[in-house]
Design an enzyme around this catalytic site. Structure first.
Site, PDB file in Angstrom:
ATOM      1  N   CYS A  60     -20.159 -23.138  10.434  1.00  0.00           N
ATOM      2  CA  CYS A  60     -21.271 -23.977  10.395  1.00  0.00           C
ATOM      3  C   CYS A  60     -22.217 -23.294  11.642  1.00  0.00           C
ATOM      4  O   CYS A  60     -21.621 -22.784  12.452  1.00  0.00           O
ATOM      5  CB  CYS A  60     -21.167 -25.373  10.507  1.00  0.00           C
ATOM      6  SG  CYS A  60     -19.921 -26.168   9.387  1.00  0.00           S
ATOM      7  N   ARG A  70     -23.549 -18.474   8.817  1.00  0.00           N
ATOM      8  CA  ARG A  70     -22.316 -19.043   9.493  1.00  0.00           C
ATOM      9  C   ARG A  70     -21.821 -20.094   8.374  1.00  0.00           C
ATOM     10  O   ARG A  70     -20.894 -21.006   8.506  1.00  0.00           O
ATOM     11  CB  ARG A  70     -22.706 -19.997  10.697  1.00  0.00           C
ATOM     12  CG  ARG A  70     -23.197 -19.004  11.896  1.00  0.00           C
ATOM     13  CD  ARG A  70     -23.547 -19.740  13.151  1.00  0.00           C
ATOM     14  NE  ARG A  70     -22.337 -20.371  13.691  1.00  0.00           N
ATOM     15  CZ  ARG A  70     -21.478 -19.639  14.592  1.00  0.00           C
ATOM     16  NH1 ARG A  70     -21.907 -18.682  14.971  1.00  0.00           N
ATOM     17  NH2 ARG A  70     -20.511 -20.166  15.030  1.00  0.00           N
ATOM     18  N   TRP A  78     -20.584 -24.941   6.207  1.00  0.00           N
ATOM     19  CA  TRP A  78     -19.683 -24.278   5.400  1.00  0.00           C
ATOM     20  C   TRP A  78     -18.246 -25.420   5.373  1.00  0.00           C
ATOM     21  O   TRP A  78     -17.727 -25.540   6.169  1.00  0.00           O
ATOM     22  CB  TRP A  78     -19.074 -23.058   6.029  1.00  0.00           C
ATOM     23  CG  TRP A  78     -18.239 -22.308   5.181  1.00  0.00           C
ATOM     24  CD1 TRP A  78     -18.329 -21.370   4.395  1.00  0.00           C
ATOM     25  CD2 TRP A  78     -16.690 -22.075   5.258  1.00  0.00           C
ATOM     26  NE1 TRP A  78     -17.289 -20.937   3.506  1.00  0.00           N
ATOM     27  CE2 TRP A  78     -16.104 -21.377   4.269  1.00  0.00           C
ATOM     28  CE3 TRP A  78     -15.858 -22.866   6.193  1.00  0.00           C
ATOM     29  CZ2 TRP A  78     -14.910 -21.254   4.111  1.00  0.00           C
ATOM     30  CZ3 TRP A  78     -14.559 -22.712   6.209  1.00  0.00           C
ATOM     31  CH2 TRP A  78     -13.942 -21.818   4.935  1.00  0.00           C
ATOM     32  N   ASN A 111     -19.755 -28.256  14.655  1.00  0.00           N
ATOM     33  CA  ASN A 111     -19.158 -26.945  14.039  1.00  0.00           C
ATOM     34  C   ASN A 111     -17.577 -26.752  14.669  1.00  0.00           C
ATOM     35  O   ASN A 111     -17.525 -27.139  15.748  1.00  0.00           O
ATOM     36  CB  ASN A 111     -19.826 -25.665  14.834  1.00  0.00           C
ATOM     37  CG  ASN A 111     -19.264 -24.587  14.390  1.00  0.00           C
ATOM     38  OD1 ASN A 111     -18.435 -24.271  13.363  1.00  0.00           O
ATOM     39  ND2 ASN A 111     -19.388 -23.448  15.337  1.00  0.00           N
ATOM     40  N   GLY A 112     -16.708 -27.001  13.674  1.00  0.00           N
ATOM     41  CA  GLY A 112     -15.465 -26.668  14.212  1.00  0.00           C
ATOM     42  C   GLY A 112     -14.445 -27.646  13.052  1.00  0.00           C
ATOM     43  O   GLY A 112     -14.863 -27.942  12.129  1.00  0.00           O
ATOM     44  N   GLU A 134      -9.280  -2.523   0.859  1.00  0.00           N
ATOM     45  CA  GLU A 134     -10.881  -2.900   1.262  1.00  0.00           C
ATOM     46  C   GLU A 134     -11.865  -2.782  -0.206  1.00  0.00           C
ATOM     47  O   GLU A 134     -12.629  -3.685  -0.157  1.00  0.00           O
ATOM     48  CB  GLU A 134     -11.415  -1.905   2.468  1.00  0.00           C
ATOM     49  CG  GLU A 134     -12.831  -1.912   2.585  1.00  0.00           C
ATOM     50  CD  GLU A 134     -13.282  -3.386   3.181  1.00  0.00           C
ATOM     51  OE1 GLU A 134     -12.354  -4.289   3.268  1.00  0.00           O
ATOM     52  OE2 GLU A 134     -14.514  -3.729   3.098  1.00  0.00           O
ATOM     53  N   LYS A 187     -13.709  -6.230  -1.338  1.00  0.00           N
ATOM     54  CA  LYS A 187     -15.111  -5.928  -1.744  1.00  0.00           C
ATOM     55  C   LYS A 187     -15.540  -6.615  -3.032  1.00  0.00           C
ATOM     56  O   LYS A 187     -16.536  -7.247  -3.588  1.00  0.00           O
ATOM     57  CB  LYS A 187     -15.563  -4.850  -1.576  1.00  0.00           C
ATOM     58  CG  LYS A 187     -16.912  -4.327  -0.889  1.00  0.00           C
ATOM     59  CD  LYS A 187     -17.025  -4.616   0.603  1.00  0.00           C
ATOM     60  CE  LYS A 187     -16.086  -5.712   1.142  1.00  0.00           C
ATOM     61  NZ  LYS A 187     -15.903  -5.786   2.598  1.00  0.00           N
ATOM     62  N   GLU A 230     -14.840 -10.449  -3.847  1.00  0.00           N
ATOM     63  CA  GLU A 230     -15.796 -11.378  -3.158  1.00  0.00           C
ATOM     64  C   GLU A 230     -16.916 -11.537  -3.747  1.00  0.00           C
ATOM     65  O   GLU A 230     -17.673 -12.572  -3.596  1.00  0.00           O
ATOM     66  CB  GLU A 230     -15.715 -11.353  -1.638  1.00  0.00           C
ATOM     67  CG  GLU A 230     -16.344  -9.760  -0.933  1.00  0.00           C
ATOM     68  CD  GLU A 230     -16.433  -9.930   0.418  1.00  0.00           C
ATOM     69  OE1 GLU A 230     -16.313  -8.954   1.084  1.00  0.00           O
ATOM     70  OE2 GLU A 230     -16.548 -10.905   0.984  1.00  0.00           O
ATOM     71  N   HIS A 276       7.249  -1.351  -9.780  1.00  0.00           N
ATOM     72  CA  HIS A 276       8.186  -2.466  -9.346  1.00  0.00           C
ATOM     73  C   HIS A 276       7.635  -3.901  -9.499  1.00  0.00           C
ATOM     74  O   HIS A 276       7.995  -4.786  -8.866  1.00  0.00           O
ATOM     75  CB  HIS A 276       8.348  -2.307  -7.634  1.00  0.00           C
ATOM     76  CG  HIS A 276       8.960  -1.098  -7.282  1.00  0.00           C
ATOM     77  ND1 HIS A 276      10.198  -0.847  -7.734  1.00  0.00           N
ATOM     78  CD2 HIS A 276       8.611   0.030  -6.436  1.00  0.00           C
ATOM     79  CE1 HIS A 276      10.751   0.579  -6.928  1.00  0.00           C
ATOM     80  NE2 HIS A 276       9.741   0.881  -6.619  1.00  0.00           N
ATOM     81  N   LYS A 298     -20.243 -15.430   6.648  1.00  0.00           N
ATOM     82  CA  LYS A 298     -20.212 -14.330   7.289  1.00  0.00           C
ATOM     83  C   LYS A 298     -19.615 -14.491   8.495  1.00  0.00           C
ATOM     84  O   LYS A 298     -18.668 -13.516   8.858  1.00  0.00           O
ATOM     85  CB  LYS A 298     -21.674 -13.856   7.605  1.00  0.00           C
ATOM     86  CG  LYS A 298     -21.716 -12.642   8.324  1.00  0.00           C
ATOM     87  CD  LYS A 298     -21.661 -11.439   7.421  1.00  0.00           C
ATOM     88  CE  LYS A 298     -21.706 -10.141   7.989  1.00  0.00           C
ATOM     89  NZ  LYS A 298     -20.971  -8.891   7.098  1.00  0.00           N
TER      90      LYS A 298
HETATM   91  O1  M6R Z   1     -16.537 -10.800  12.081  1.00  0.00           O
HETATM   92  P1  M6R Z   1     -15.072 -10.329  11.821  1.00  0.00           P
HETATM   93  O2  M6R Z   1     -15.062  -8.940  11.548  1.00  0.00           O
HETATM   94  O3  M6R Z   1     -13.912 -10.803  12.542  1.00  0.00           O
HETATM   95  O4  M6R Z   1     -14.758 -10.950  10.439  1.00  0.00           O
HETATM   96  C1  M6R Z   1     -13.477 -11.197   9.785  1.00  0.00           C
HETATM   97  C2  M6R Z   1     -13.537 -11.229   8.295  1.00  0.00           C
HETATM   98  O5  M6R Z   1     -14.193 -12.462   7.953  1.00  0.00           O
HETATM   99  C3  M6R Z   1     -14.702 -10.481   7.453  1.00  0.00           C
HETATM  100  O6  M6R Z   1     -14.236  -8.945   7.949  1.00  0.00           O
HETATM  101  C4  M6R Z   1     -14.564 -10.552   5.959  1.00  0.00           C
HETATM  102  O7  M6R Z   1     -13.461 -10.289   5.528  1.00  0.00           O
HETATM  103  C5  M6R Z   1     -15.578  -9.407   5.220  1.00  0.00           C
HETATM  104  N1  M6R Z   1     -16.949 -10.043   5.691  1.00  0.00           N
HETATM  105  C6  M6R Z   1     -15.483  -9.353   3.977  1.00  0.00           C
HETATM  106  O8  M6R Z   1     -16.361  -8.548   3.369  1.00  0.00           O
END
Ligand code: M6R
Length: 608
Positions: free
Chosen positions: A2, A27, A74, A99-100, A482, A486, A489, A505, A603
């Site tokens: 948030c 956020r 969020w 926020n928290g 990675e 991507k 998500e 396995h 984000k």
């Molecule tokens: O800001 P950060 O790099 O610490 O964020 C960590 C993860 O939340 C972030 O890398 C997330 O996995 C990616 N945005 C996914 O694409």
């Protein structure tokens, strides 16, 4: 997570609050709301969905008020809904945004219900409003009631409060979630991020854990938990970043993918000369301190963790240093045994991720040689709290799915490996190769964009599937991870990465004609073994989409082979990332998901 913002001014603040929320949507973006206060009158608006919904309502209602607080959410406790959206109120005069996470919410809820409070929402945050009201009823001032309330809260919070009985005032508290006060002309602000009040605040006070603030348009008072006045340094923060725009691209993610040659150039620029890494690029004294590094502990989350996993081999080869890598969220709970001369390295795009920040705070009390942060946001808490740091200089990354953040983190990690190797006077020749490869990376990344036309041919074949497998070996397993992250998500299609040798396995059972298998086959020492693993997929009817070099000897009857540019040893992992980003992006476009703000995500993840 948030984002919270508050403003008190001699002019109307409604628009200021909504604009600030828009800049903090990274956020969280499942609901938004605000409370405006003018004299005793209060105006509350809460909407489900993005801040634009709130903005639309605001243009209809056009409320006027000189002070207010606002929130973009969020969801943690309670589904995204209008009732669960902030601000939350108590008794029609106390309103809060939070926020928290309040960890002892069950027990507080029970207590407040017994005290006769009617709790409207499923959130932990609403309880804060009632507690402040309860404490104020005991004869305390609003500020003292807020201080008293926080004594009962376990967890993390930044809170902003409006009390309609306290004209033109905003109260705030901070514990483990970011919050700062912005000083303007005849107006003052609080916000989770300085960008939210860019152009309004002339200077900032960065609140510390345990700080409280009471602000009016003319005065900023910062106090500790006994009400004692605290002096916090007034700082100027450069918030003059170019207003984020898509520059003709369909999505921020697309723009950020194609910006990578420049972003990587920016990450490297001014940090190497004559085939060697420059001294102290991680800050004064870093090169001297790195002489003593015997081990490295990495912590990070998500994409940033994949960067650490990819880079491990560079550290082992260039610095002859063993590496440990932990999910930041797990690190401190395993009571890590810290050996002498271990360097602690945090990797984070935002520099605010709560799990990584908590790991950093834990590490401060351990006997680490020092703490290095690799991040993209110079104003971030992690950057401030570390001994040494390097900024990835990728520019603002708006798309929730990280792209340029990842490849610039890899560039910065290679610079760190070179710096430690130089300090320890090891492997000069390999280091020269690494730097040479690094400098060639932007043009190879540019060349890899040419793969898009091949990827376009496979998009429709993948977009209707339910599962995908990503395979690689060695560092390419981390790149496959990675790629799978991507893909899942933004397409919402389940994807899983495996080291190719691991298939037999168990996961081979998943392979059928409905499971696309994406494989990374660079020309390296493991390619023959990888190709045998891929034969096992073929024999089970699997469809292979291979990114590799034309020399890789595999015949594909079902699927497609896509020829990668000829890369160097050190930059190949960075370049192999690109087609996986493009594949995820194009499949998501074809499905039509909200790919800059995929469902359920945010984000910057500032809750544990
Ligand atoms: O800001 P950060 O790099 O610490 O964020 C960590 C993860 O939340 C972030 O890398 C997330 O996995 C990616 N945005 C996914 O694409």
């Amino acid at each position: 997570m948030c984002g919270i913002i508050g403003a008190t001014s001699s002019r109307g603040v409604g628009k200021i609050l909504v604009n600030g929320l828009k800049k903090m949507e990274y956020r969280g973006y499942d609901s938004a709301g605000l409370v405006l206060n003018q004299d005793e009158a209060v105006f509350q608006l809460r909407t489900l969905g993005k801040v634009s919904n709130l903005e639309e309502l605001m243009t209809k209602e056009r409320p006027k008020a000189n002070s207010g607080i606002a929130h973009t959410r969020w969801a943690t406790h309670g589904v995204p809904s209008e009732t669960n959206a902030h601000p939350h109120g108590s008794n029609g005069n106390i309103y809060i945004v939070h926020n928290g996470i309040i960890e002892n919410h069950d027990e507080l809820r029970e207590r407040l219900v017994n005290e006769g409070y009617e709790i409207q929402s499923q959130t932990d945050s609403e309880l804060i409003a009632h507690l402040i009201h309860f404490n104020k009823e005991k004869g305390k001032t609003t500020l003292d009631a807020l201080i008293e309330t926080t004594k009962e809260l376990d967890g993390a919070y930044s809170i902003a409060v409006i009390d309609t009985e306290e004209k033109g005032k905003i109260f705030a508290a901070k514990q483990k979630s970011p919050l700062l006060v912005g000083k303007g002309i005849e107006e003052n602000f609080i916000a989770s991020d300085p960008l939210a009040i860019a152009g309004l605040a002339e200077s900032f006070y960065l609140l510390e854990d345990g700080d409280f603030a009471e602000i009016t348009k003319d005065e900023i008072k910062i106090v500790g938990s006994n009400g004692e006045a605290l002096s916090r340094e007034e700082t100027i923060i450069d918030t003059s970043v170019k207003e984020a725009s898509k520059d003709g691209y369909k999505h921020f993610m697309e723009k950020e993918i194609y910006e990578q040659p420049q972003a990587i150039t920016n990450a490297i620029e001014g940090r190497t000369a004559d085939g060697e890494v420059l001294d102290n690029i991680f800050g004064l004294g870093s090169s001297e301190a790195f002489k003593g590094v015997k081990r490295i502990q990495f912590v990070a989350c998500g994409t940033s963790l994949h960067a650490a996993k990819t880079a491990r081999k560079w550290f082992e080869e260039l610095c002859e240093t063993p590496c440990y890598i932990d999910f930041a969220s797990e690190y401190r709970y395993r009571n890590p045994l810290v050996e002498d001369d271990t360097l602690f390295v945090c990797i984070s795009q935002s520099g605010e991720t709560a799990d990584t920040m908590a790991a950093l705070n834990y590490a401060k009390d351990e006997k680490y040689l020092g703490i290095v942060t690799i991040c993209n946001v110079p104003t971030s808490t992690m950057a401030r709290e570390s001994d040494w740091k390097i900024f990835t200089n990728a520019g603002p990354e708006i798309g929730v799915a990280s792209t340029k953040a990842f490849t610039t983190q890899l560039a910065a990690l290679l610079l760190l490996a070179c710096s430690i190797s130089k300090s320890k006077n090891l492997n000069k020749d390999k280091r020269a190769d690494a730097i040479n490869d690094l400098l060639n990376t932007p043009s190879l990344v540019k060349e890899s964009f040419g793969l898009k036309r091949h990827i376009d041919e496979i998009v429709e074949k993948i977009a209707d599937k339910k599962n995908a497998l990503y395979l690689g070996r060695g560092v390419y397993f981390s790149i496959a991870q990675e790629g799978a992250l991507k893909f899942k998500e933004i397409t919402y299609i389940h994807a899983e990465a495996y080291p190719a040798g691991e298939l037999k396995h168990g996961p081979l059972a998943l392979v059928d004609e409905m499971t696309p298998v994406v494989a990374l086959a660079p020309e390296d020492e493991l390619v023959e073994k990888l190709l045998s693993n891929l034969e096992e997929v073929k024999s089970r009817g699997g469809t292979l989409y291979i990114f590799g070099n034309a020399t890789s000897k595999i015949k594909i009857e079902k699927g497609k082979f896509m020829n990668m540019p000829k890369c160097g040893y050190y930059n190949a992992p960075i370049v192999y990332t690109i087609p996986l980003q493009i594949l995820a992006y194009e499949v998501a476009c074809s499905i039509g998901t909200d790919l800059d703000q995929p469902r359920n995500l945010a984000k910057s993840v500032t809750v544990e």
